[in-house]
Design a protein around this motif. Structure first.
Motif, mmCIF file in Angstrom:
data_model
loop_
_atom_site.group_PDB
_atom_site.id
_atom_site.type_symbol
_atom_site.label_atom_id
_atom_site.label_comp_id
_atom_site.label_asym_id
_atom_site.label_seq_id
_atom_site.Cartn_x
_atom_site.Cartn_y
_atom_site.Cartn_z
ATOM 1 N N UNK A 252 0.812 -1.214 0.000
ATOM 2 C CA UNK A 252 0.000 0.000 0.000
ATOM 3 C C UNK A 252 0.850 1.271 0.000
ATOM 4 N N UNK A 253 1.893 1.306 0.808
ATOM 5 C CA UNK A 253 2.725 2.516 0.925
ATOM 6 C C UNK A 253 4.081 2.360 0.244
ATOM 7 N N UNK A 254 4.717 1.192 0.435
ATOM 8 C CA UNK A 254 6.052 0.990 -0.118
ATOM 9 C C UNK A 254 6.095 1.100 -1.628
ATOM 10 N N UNK A 255 5.103 0.535 -2.304
ATOM 11 C CA UNK A 255 5.060 0.594 -3.765
ATOM 12 C C UNK A 255 4.932 2.032 -4.250
ATOM 13 N N UNK A 256 4.045 2.810 -3.617
ATOM 14 C CA UNK A 256 3.830 4.193 -4.039
ATOM 15 C C UNK A 256 5.113 5.006 -3.860
ATOM 16 N N UNK A 257 5.711 4.879 -2.680
ATOM 17 C CA UNK A 257 6.944 5.621 -2.394
ATOM 18 C C UNK A 257 8.058 5.191 -3.340
ATOM 19 N N UNK A 258 8.190 3.872 -3.545
ATOM 20 C CA UNK A 258 9.263 3.359 -4.388
ATOM 21 C C UNK A 258 9.124 3.750 -5.838
ATOM 22 N N UNK A 259 7.940 3.543 -6.428
ATOM 23 C CA UNK A 259 7.727 3.832 -7.849
ATOM 24 C C UNK A 259 7.755 5.335 -8.110
ATOM 25 N N UNK A 260 6.956 6.088 -7.356
ATOM 26 C CA UNK A 260 6.884 7.524 -7.588
ATOM 27 C C UNK A 260 8.211 8.199 -7.230
ATOM 28 N N UNK A 261 8.781 7.820 -6.086
ATOM 29 C CA UNK A 261 10.032 8.441 -5.659
ATOM 30 C C UNK A 261 11.166 8.187 -6.624
ATOM 31 N N UNK A 262 11.312 6.935 -7.089
ATOM 32 C CA UNK A 262 12.385 6.609 -8.029
ATOM 33 C C UNK A 262 12.203 7.347 -9.351
ATOM 34 N N UNK A 263 10.951 7.459 -9.818
ATOM 35 C CA UNK A 263 10.672 8.166 -11.073
ATOM 36 C C UNK A 263 11.003 9.648 -10.945
ATOM 37 N N UNK A 264 10.566 10.269 -9.852
ATOM 38 C CA UNK A 264 10.791 11.709 -9.665
ATOM 39 C C UNK A 264 12.275 12.012 -9.529
ATOM 40 N N UNK A 265 12.982 11.207 -8.738
ATOM 41 C CA UNK A 265 14.414 11.440 -8.542
ATOM 42 C C UNK A 265 15.189 11.274 -9.855
ATOM 43 N N UNK A 266 14.798 10.283 -10.652
ATOM 44 C CA UNK A 266 15.475 10.060 -11.933
ATOM 45 C C UNK A 266 15.242 11.228 -12.878
ATOM 46 N N UNK A 267 13.987 11.709 -12.940
ATOM 47 C CA UNK A 267 13.679 12.851 -13.798
ATOM 48 C C UNK A 267 14.344 14.131 -13.278
ATOM 49 N N UNK A 268 14.539 14.206 -11.973
ATOM 50 C CA UNK A 268 15.116 15.416 -11.370
ATOM 51 C C UNK A 268 16.617 15.498 -11.597
ATOM 52 N N UNK A 269 17.304 14.368 -11.552
ATOM 53 C CA UNK A 269 18.763 14.402 -11.566
ATOM 54 C C UNK A 269 19.384 13.803 -12.823
ATOM 55 N N UNK A 270 18.561 13.381 -13.785
ATOM 56 C CA UNK A 270 19.093 12.903 -15.061
ATOM 57 C C UNK A 270 18.361 13.599 -16.198
ATOM 58 N N UNK A 271 18.710 13.248 -17.421
ATOM 59 C CA UNK A 271 18.047 13.835 -18.583
ATOM 60 C C UNK A 271 16.760 13.096 -18.952
ATOM 61 N N UNK A 272 16.447 12.028 -18.245
ATOM 62 C CA UNK A 272 15.211 11.282 -18.525
ATOM 63 C C UNK A 272 14.001 12.147 -18.202
#
Length: 430
Positions: A320-340
């Motif tokens: 319920x919580x881990x998936x949301x944090x993991x998927x959304x957090x990893x996506x946002x961090x990747x878009x924030x610190x890479x060119x993706x």
């Protein structure tokens, strides 16, 4: 005066064979829809819960635990294990085909396009496992179920998206499908490495030899289901006897099929086989697995016990919580610190809804729960309830958010269309 003979009727008659073929094709196309697989899965799970908590619960459990052994082949399985080890291999066969297609002609073929969903999948598996380990560690519980909340159910998640996300950008489905396929690949590796017991090297070598033979026959263009089906069954039986979970055979065979079209071909062999097998997987194999895997006793006492069981709490919170944090957090961090970057049609609230859908762990999570808690039947039952609870809550939360996002996208489309109409309208006369 003789009456004029009546002219024969030239009204066309329906060919019953053509009508039957058309009807059969329509049913097959219906069964291929993701929403159909999700609906069948949901119905089977609901029926399993009903049977396990009904007056005929003993009969249901007796059927599930009844053994159908083939001693000569080393196959000693109950009905429930035939569903999880046998029928579910068909589901993983389809997953293998989809993975091969994504790697050769799909999103995973281009690293730049696949970067965000791939990293999202990794984050969406690592964080739920971390949540489970943290909760269980604090409660001094059994760490063996760390992999249970890591999986995302492709059929169920895409089924919910198909129902509530009809007005959402198609890029969200591609993102979720790629994420789920990578998720499945990692789950397969985890099952093969961590849930393999008593490795039989000779049986494993036999299974590998069978895969090599399958590949060579397919590569040389040899046709005939009567060759491939017995060979696939032999590979599956050898894989089961090797100690490696038998569903791995399904993935391996699926990935051996060619997913690119050759000269004079309208579709690849992988597409042809998937068209035939996918309806059976969606309508029979996965629902039957759910029918025997999701049949757990649910009562007030069950939930009262779960509150005090860190394993069940870890699984529920992981999904319920881990998936949301993991998927959304990893996506946002990747878009924030890479060119993706996200697809232009997607917004961050859309990704958040997709991250919630990733919390639907159902099929593979139930399978891993069986493998992880084999020696603790009561705990296994409670963890399965936790999987069902976490999956249902994730589906409900995602449905609410994605429905709102669908309306927002529809309003934006209408506003854009109105603006275009106004721009095209002739101005006032000078």
């Amino acid at each position: 005066m003789a009456s004029r003979p009546s002219l024969p009727s030239f009204r066309p008659t329906k060919d019953p064979n053509v009508e039957e073929e058309r009807s059969r094709r329509s049913v097959a196309e219906f069964l291929r829809l993701e929403v159909t697989g999700g609906v069948f899965l949901l119905i089977a799970a609901a029926l399993a819960l009903f049977l396990a908590n009904s007056p005929i619960a003993d009969d249901y459990l007796s059927l599930r635990d009844h053994h159908l052994d083939i001693p000569a082949l080393g196959l000693e399985l109950s009905v429930g294990h035939w569903a999880s080890d046998g029928l579910l291999a068909i589901f993983f066969f389809i997953a293998g085909i989809e993975l091969k297609r994504e790697l050769t002609v799909g999103e995973l073929r281009r690293p730049a396009a696949a970067l965000l969903p791939v990293i999202a999948a990794v984050g969406g598996m690592a964080v739920p496992a971390l949540v489970y380990v943290t909760v269980v560690g604090v409660g001094d519980g059994d760490m063996g179920g760390w992999a249970v909340p890591m999986a995302t159910d492709i059929a169920f998640a895409l089924g919910v998206l198909a129902v509530v996300g009809r007005r959402l950008p198609g890029a969200l489905r591609t993102f979720l499908l790629t994420l789920a396929i990578v998720d499945d690949l990692i789950a397969i590796v985890i099952i093969a490495i961590f849930f393999t017991s008593g490795l039989n090297l000779w049986a494993l070598l036999g299974a590998l030899a069978g895969l090599v033979l399958f590949h060579q026959l397919h590569r040389r263009g040899v046709h005939g289901w009567y060759l491939y089906v017995p060979l696939a069954l032999t590979i599956w039986a050898l894989m089961y006897n090797s100690g490696v979970h038998a569903t791995i055979a399904g993935v391996a065979i699926g990935m051996l099929l060619r997913s690119t079209t050759g000269p004079l071909e309208k579709e690849s062999p992988a597409e042809r086989v998937e068209d035939i097998v996918h309806p059976f997987s969606a309508a029979v194999a996965v629902p039957l697995f759910a029918l025997f895997a999701a049949g757990v006793e649910v009562s007030g006492d069950t939930f009262a016990d779960m509150v005090h069981e860190p394993e069940a709490l870890g699984v529920t919170l992981g999904l319920l919580a881990g998936k949301v944090i993991g998927v959304f957090g990893a996506t946002w961090l990747t878009a924030r610190f890479t060119k993706a970057r996200l697809h232009p049609s997607l917004t961050w609230p859309d990704v958040l809804g997709g991250a919630m859908l990733a919390g639907i762990g159902f099929t593979v999570s139930l399978l891993i729960a069986e493998l992880a808690f084999t020696e603790a039947p009561q705990l296994e039952e409670h963890v399965k309830v936790a999987v069902l609870l976490g999956s249902v809550l994730s589906a409900l939360c995602a449905s609410v958010l994605l429905s709102l996002r669908g309306r927002a996208h529809a309003r934006a489309t209408e506003a854009s269309a109105d603006a275009d109409t106004d721009a095209d309208a002739p101005g006032p006369p000078s």
